[in-house]
Write an enzyme that holds these catalytic residues in place. Structure first.
Site, mmCIF file in Angstrom:
data_model
loop_
_atom_site.group_PDB
_atom_site.id
_atom_site.type_symbol
_atom_site.label_atom_id
_atom_site.label_comp_id
_atom_site.label_asym_id
_atom_site.label_seq_id
_atom_site.Cartn_x
_atom_site.Cartn_y
_atom_site.Cartn_z
ATOM 1 N N ASP A 11 -12.164 -5.346 -9.981
ATOM 2 C CA ASP A 11 -11.381 -5.039 -8.781
ATOM 3 C C ASP A 11 -11.597 -6.179 -7.793
ATOM 4 O O ASP A 11 -12.740 -6.488 -7.431
ATOM 5 C CB ASP A 11 -11.846 -3.723 -8.145
ATOM 6 N N ASP A 130 -2.931 6.253 -11.280
ATOM 7 C CA ASP A 130 -4.103 6.771 -10.569
ATOM 8 C C ASP A 130 -3.913 8.273 -10.410
ATOM 9 O O ASP A 130 -2.989 8.723 -9.725
ATOM 10 C CB ASP A 130 -4.246 6.105 -9.201
#
Length: 257
Positions: A11, A130
């Site tokens: 990330d 997500d």
């Protein structure tokens, strides 16, 4: 049978690798290209870079990061975050990415899935989902976008089926409830989506032990396991994970000596 894959996830925010819990409280975990090289040399099957600030701040994923990574690693890698046009996808693939991951933009404009898969091939298009449990419902999940900040109200399983129909080659499925917790993958979520589609599902969110990774392949029926804080915190190495899974008789690509 196709080998199961281990995929470190990096990330990225402001040019650095970060990791948090449930998408917040981010901490610095290092330089993206350095970490990519380390994981590539350690035996990772693929890599994923997600620019987690890009969608929120409407900035495009840095082509420079992709270019530097492509020159440094030999394994396939996916890049995502703020990708909202065919032009950007083209730029990233030309810079050296093997695949692109679409999330918020695919929900906003589903046609980008079919357009990009036709232009670049389904193998290049990963749809990131997500997922968060619906309030007080154990076996239903809703799709979130904008880095997990916005609930779309879309049902995760229905959306997974839709993206497959539109031409997605793979689904990157993140349990927001498990993200960064190291409490184990959401096996029910992973298995439910994996059974609903015929494309590979990459499980993400919650890996904390060797058993968690074994379980997501056997019980969750994932095609690949995404790994982040578990590796960044040096709790386990890719070599240790692969040795464990091979000893458990799973089909894993062994590390090259």
């Amino acid at each position: 049978m196709v080998a199961l894959r281990l995929i470190p996830c990096l990330d990225v925010a402001n040019g650095r690798v970060v990791k948090g819990v449930n998408f917040v409280n981010l901490r610095d975990s290092g330089d993206p290209v350095e970490l990519a090289c380390r994981y590539s040399e350690a035996g990772a099957d693929e890599l994923v870079f997600l620019d987690i600030r890009a969608s929120v701040e409407n900035r495009k994923t840095l082509v420079d990061l992709v270019s530097r990574t492509a020159k440094s690693v030999k394994i396939p890698f996916t890049v995502g975050g703020g990708i909202n046009s065919i032009v950007t996808i083209n730029d990233l693939l030309r810079a050296g990415a093997d695949k692109v991951s679409l999330n918020s933009s695919a929900v906003k404009n589903p046609k980008i899935i079919s357009q990009s898969s036709k232009k670049f091939g389904t193998q290049c298009i990963v749809i990131a989902i997500d997922a968060r449990k619906k309030h007080n419902v154990s076996n239903e999940w809703e799709v979130y976008v904008k880095g997990g900040r916005e609930n779309t109200g879309l049902d995760v399983v229905n959306w997974a089926k839709k993206v497959e129909e539109l031409g997605a080659g793979e689904i990157l499925l993140t349990s927001m409830d498990g993200d960064g917790t190291q409490n184990g993958y959401d096996l029910l979520l992973t298995k439910t989506v994996a059974k609903a589609v015929n494309i590979p599902v990459i499980a993400s969110g919650g890996a904390g032990s060797l058993e968690d990774i074994f379980d997501v392949f056997t019980e969750g029926e994932a095609s690949a396991a995404l790994l982040a804080s578990l590796l960044h915190d040096k709790k386990l190495t890719i070599e240790e994970i692969k040795s464990f899974l091979i000893n458990k008789k799973l089909i894993i690509r062994p590390n090259e000596k």
